[in-house]
Write an enzyme that holds these catalytic residues in place. Structure first.
Site, PDB file in Angstrom:
ATOM      1  N   SER A 139       0.581  -3.282   4.313  1.00  0.00           N
ATOM      2  CA  SER A 139       0.536  -1.824   4.295  1.00  0.00           C
ATOM      3  C   SER A 139       1.130  -1.222   3.031  1.00  0.00           C
ATOM      4  O   SER A 139       0.683  -0.166   2.562  1.00  0.00           O
ATOM      5  CB  SER A 139       1.249  -1.265   5.529  1.00  0.00           C
ATOM      6  N   ILE A 140       2.138  -1.863   2.458  1.00  0.00           N
ATOM      7  CA  ILE A 140       2.736  -1.335   1.235  1.00  0.00           C
ATOM      8  C   ILE A 140       1.731  -1.381   0.097  1.00  0.00           C
ATOM      9  O   ILE A 140       1.666  -0.471  -0.737  1.00  0.00           O
ATOM     10  CB  ILE A 140       4.013  -2.126   0.886  1.00  0.00           C
TER      11      ILE A 140
END
Length: 347
Positions: A139-140
């Site tokens: 997700s980052i």
């Protein structure tokens, strides 16, 4: 899909395929008059002459930015099957770029090219950039919920407030003048996923695919994707707190993670060859394990594997669910770009 996704060559009747009129390095499935895709941050760049351009899309799941001459002209929220028009431009040559903002791994999206407004013409596609970077992560890397917002981050808010085009990877690539892929999958790790979801599936299940929701799909690299640098940031989800019923022990999880990471780096090395620099990102609970894997690869004779620590200092983590914000992504790019420039790529 709305018709009009391909255009005739100026002065003749031959119809060009979408890939003949657009530049992309994204993982796409080429159907001639349509490109299908799944990963976040996939972008399509073109050129046209005239006062307007139509963008042919078929996607009811993802959001898109349309940029004209470097400025965002429209943001489309789950546009469906449409030709979206940008009109009223100065009559002349323009650059157009369409980018998928968010990750929708359960859906396949389709792009049907550009259509010139009456009196105009779609021109030859832009030339590719000389540099290429691949970003692999969770997700980052996606840019999960990074757009400034207020209120709770329910699933719909996360979708609306995720913009991979301002993720740290996209920003870093643009600062280095590179084409890029954002191969990010939120919530997934190398050996286990956040909160133990989807046991038996990991990021590695999906990495080779172009269409993430198609079991067994394999992206057919046209031979033009040969990244000079691959940045891997996987492990945040592996080391989230264990859920009830998970049988991992701390030592067993760490050992399995290191073994999987080493195997993944070997796969990348085999795929891209000795001239590609592999950057393994240490972040949060996985940092020491990543460093150990990098040291082992270096000791085994692969000096092209490099360790980089994602420094949390100064980050506000005001993205959804404690993720990095767009401001944080800019700070990370400020730190990552000089490091990548220092690698032995000749940049």
């Amino acid at each position: 899909m709305t018709s009009g996704g391909v255009s005739a060559e100026p002065g003749c009747g031959r119809v060009r395929s979408v890939l003949e009129q657009v530049h992309t390095v994204g993982r796409v499935e080429d159907l001639g008059d349509t490109l299908r895709f799944s990963w976040p941050g996939v972008y399509f760049e073109g050129r046209f002459r005239g006062t307007g351009v139509g963008v042919v899309l078929d996607c009811a799941a993802a959001d898109y930015d349309i940029q004209i001459d470097g400025a965002t002209a429209a943001t489309l929220v789950t546009p469906g099957a449409t030709t979206y028009w940008i009109s009223g431009l100065r009559d002349g040559e323009h650059a157009v770029r369409v980018v998928k903002r968010n990750d929708t791994p359960g859906e396949t999206s389709a792009f049907g090219g550009f259509v010139a407004a009456p009196g105009g013409v779609v021109l030859d596609r832009p030339a590719p950039r000389d540099r290429q970077i691949e970003f692999i992560g969770d997700s980052i890397t996606v840019g999960y919920g990074n757009v400034p917002h207020t209120g709770a981050c329910d699933p719909e808010q996360v979708k609306r407030n995720t913009n991979s085009d301002v993720s740290h990877g996209a920003l870093t690539a643009r600062r280095l003048g590179a084409d890029y892929q954002i191969n990010g999958f939120s919530g997934f790790g190398l050996v286990r996923n956040v909160a133990g979801i989807c046991p038996g599936l990991t990021y590695r299940t999906y990495y080779d695919r172009a269409l993430l929701n198609v079991d067994g799909d394999v992206w057919q690299n046209p031979g033009t994707w040969r990244p000079h640098i691959v940045v891997v940031n996987l492990g945040s989800n592996d080391f989230t707190d264990l859920a009830p019923g998970e049988s991992w022990t701390p030592d067993g999880l760490a050992a399995a993670y290191r073994a999987a990471y080493d195997e993944f780096l070997r796969t990348l090395r085999t795929r891209y060859g000795p001239s590609t620099s592999l950057v393994a990102v240490g972040f949060d609970r996985n940092a020491e394990h990543v460093r150990r894997v990098v040291d082992a690869r270096n000791d085994a004779g692969d000096s092209g594997v490099h360790y980089w620590s994602l420094d949390l200092s100064g980050l506000d983590l005001l993205g959804c669910d404690g993720h990095t914000s767009a401001r944080d992504d800019r700070l990370i790019a400020d730190r990552l770009a000089p490091f990548l420039r220092s690698l032995p790529t000749g940049w």
